[in-house]
Scaffold this motif. Structure first.
Motif, PDB file in Angstrom:
ATOM      1  N   GLU A  37      43.784  38.075  28.713  1.00  0.00           N
ATOM      2  CA  GLU A  37      43.981  37.311  29.948  1.00  0.00           C
ATOM      3  C   GLU A  37      45.042  36.227  29.762  1.00  0.00           C
ATOM      4  OE1 GLU A  37      40.777  39.749  29.982  1.00  0.00           O
ATOM      5  OE2 GLU A  37      40.832  38.024  28.633  1.00  0.00           O
ATOM      6  N   TYR A  88      52.740  36.875  33.804  1.00  0.00           N
ATOM      7  CA  TYR A  88      52.796  36.770  35.263  1.00  0.00           C
ATOM      8  C   TYR A  88      53.503  35.481  35.671  1.00  0.00           C
ATOM      9  CZ  TYR A  88      51.018  38.073  39.967  1.00  0.00           C
ATOM     10  OH  TYR A  88      50.898  38.467  41.278  1.00  0.00           O
ATOM     11  N   TYR A 107      55.016  41.858  38.872  1.00  0.00           N
ATOM     12  CA  TYR A 107      53.578  41.699  38.620  1.00  0.00           C
ATOM     13  C   TYR A 107      52.818  41.678  39.941  1.00  0.00           C
ATOM     14  CZ  TYR A 107      53.739  40.610  33.586  1.00  0.00           C
ATOM     15  OH  TYR A 107      53.878  40.672  32.222  1.00  0.00           O
ATOM     16  N   SER A 108      53.356  40.980  40.935  1.00  0.00           N
ATOM     17  CA  SER A 108      52.716  40.943  42.248  1.00  0.00           C
ATOM     18  C   SER A 108      52.687  42.334  42.866  1.00  0.00           C
ATOM     19  CB  SER A 108      53.449  39.974  43.177  1.00  0.00           C
ATOM     20  OG  SER A 108      53.294  38.644  42.739  1.00  0.00           O
ATOM     21  N   THR A 120      50.022  44.496  41.116  1.00  0.00           N
ATOM     22  CA  THR A 120      48.624  44.120  41.324  1.00  0.00           C
ATOM     23  C   THR A 120      48.206  44.132  42.784  1.00  0.00           C
ATOM     24  OG1 THR A 120      49.184  41.760  41.382  1.00  0.00           O
ATOM     25  CG2 THR A 120      48.570  42.690  39.237  1.00  0.00           C
ATOM     26  N   ARG A 121      49.155  44.172  43.707  1.00  0.00           N
ATOM     27  CA  ARG A 121      48.845  44.096  45.139  1.00  0.00           C
ATOM     28  C   ARG A 121      47.833  45.155  45.540  1.00  0.00           C
ATOM     29  NH1 ARG A 121      53.562  43.628  46.738  1.00  0.00           N
ATOM     30  NH2 ARG A 121      53.491  41.372  46.897  1.00  0.00           N
ATOM     31  N   ASN A 175      44.964  45.536  44.304  1.00  0.00           N
ATOM     32  CA  ASN A 175      44.067  45.835  43.188  1.00  0.00           C
ATOM     33  C   ASN A 175      43.252  44.630  42.726  1.00  0.00           C
ATOM     34  OD1 ASN A 175      44.934  48.578  42.822  1.00  0.00           O
ATOM     35  ND2 ASN A 175      46.812  47.743  41.973  1.00  0.00           N
ATOM     36  N   ILE A 176      43.863  43.447  42.796  1.00  0.00           N
ATOM     37  CA  ILE A 176      43.162  42.226  42.408  1.00  0.00           C
ATOM     38  C   ILE A 176      43.483  41.130  43.418  1.00  0.00           C
ATOM     39  CG2 ILE A 176      43.202  42.805  39.952  1.00  0.00           C
ATOM     40  CD1 ILE A 176      45.333  40.668  39.542  1.00  0.00           C
ATOM     41  N   VAL A 199      44.882  37.751  44.507  1.00  0.00           N
ATOM     42  CA  VAL A 199      45.892  36.801  44.050  1.00  0.00           C
ATOM     43  C   VAL A 199      45.987  35.694  45.092  1.00  0.00           C
ATOM     44  CG1 VAL A 199      48.314  36.423  43.407  1.00  0.00           C
ATOM     45  CG2 VAL A 199      47.188  38.589  42.818  1.00  0.00           C
TER      46      VAL A 199
END
Length: 140
Positions: A47, A54, A123-124, A127-128, A130-131, A133
């Motif tokens: 992490e 990120y 990175y955005s 991950t869009r 999916n997690i 933000v």
């Protein structure tokens, strides 16, 4: 996607092991953080590495947006807070809070720049959907 750059890292031992990039620049012992049953906070963890990547990537995307918008700002900073937790299916997931400080802008400009950078950052984009933000800004 047309690849512009590729890198390789190898992990052995999972969260209580070692990670190394192919060029040796990253060569770290990784351990569980104390909150996940580790002994202490003396080592890197996945992490932490994700947060570092990120934040650096997002700050670059932010500065690209600022350049393209032809806006003068002070030096920007981006902080990524990455959390891990259990999700509904019993597996684990991540959540991210990104905070950007964009000096010499109005709060409205800062927010707009942050939103545009969120559309540009790899990175955005990865991950869009999916997690979670969360984006916050300041301008001092």
């Amino acid at each position: 996607m047309k690849s512009l750059y590729t890198t390789v890292a190898t992990a052995t031992g999972g969260r209580n092991g070692h990670v190394k990039s192919e060029n040796g620049i990253i060569n770290l012992q990784v351990r569980y953080p104390k909150a996940l049953g580790g002994a202490n906070e003396d080592y890197a963890n996945p992490e932490m590495l994700f947060a570092a990547g990120y934040s650096a990537c997002f700050d670059s995307a932010l500065n690209l947006v600022i350049k393209n918008e032809k806006i003068q700002t002070g030096e920007t900073t981006v902080t990524a807070k990455v959390s891990i937790g259990q999700i509904e299916n019993g597996g684990f997931g991540l959540a991210v809070e990104l905070h950007a400080n964009i000096p010499a802008t109005t709060m409205e400009q800062a927010q707009a720049l942050m939103e545009k950078a969120h559309q540009v950052c790899p990175y955005s984009n990865a991950t869009r959907g999916n997690i979670e933000v969360k984006l916050t800004v300041s301008n001092n």
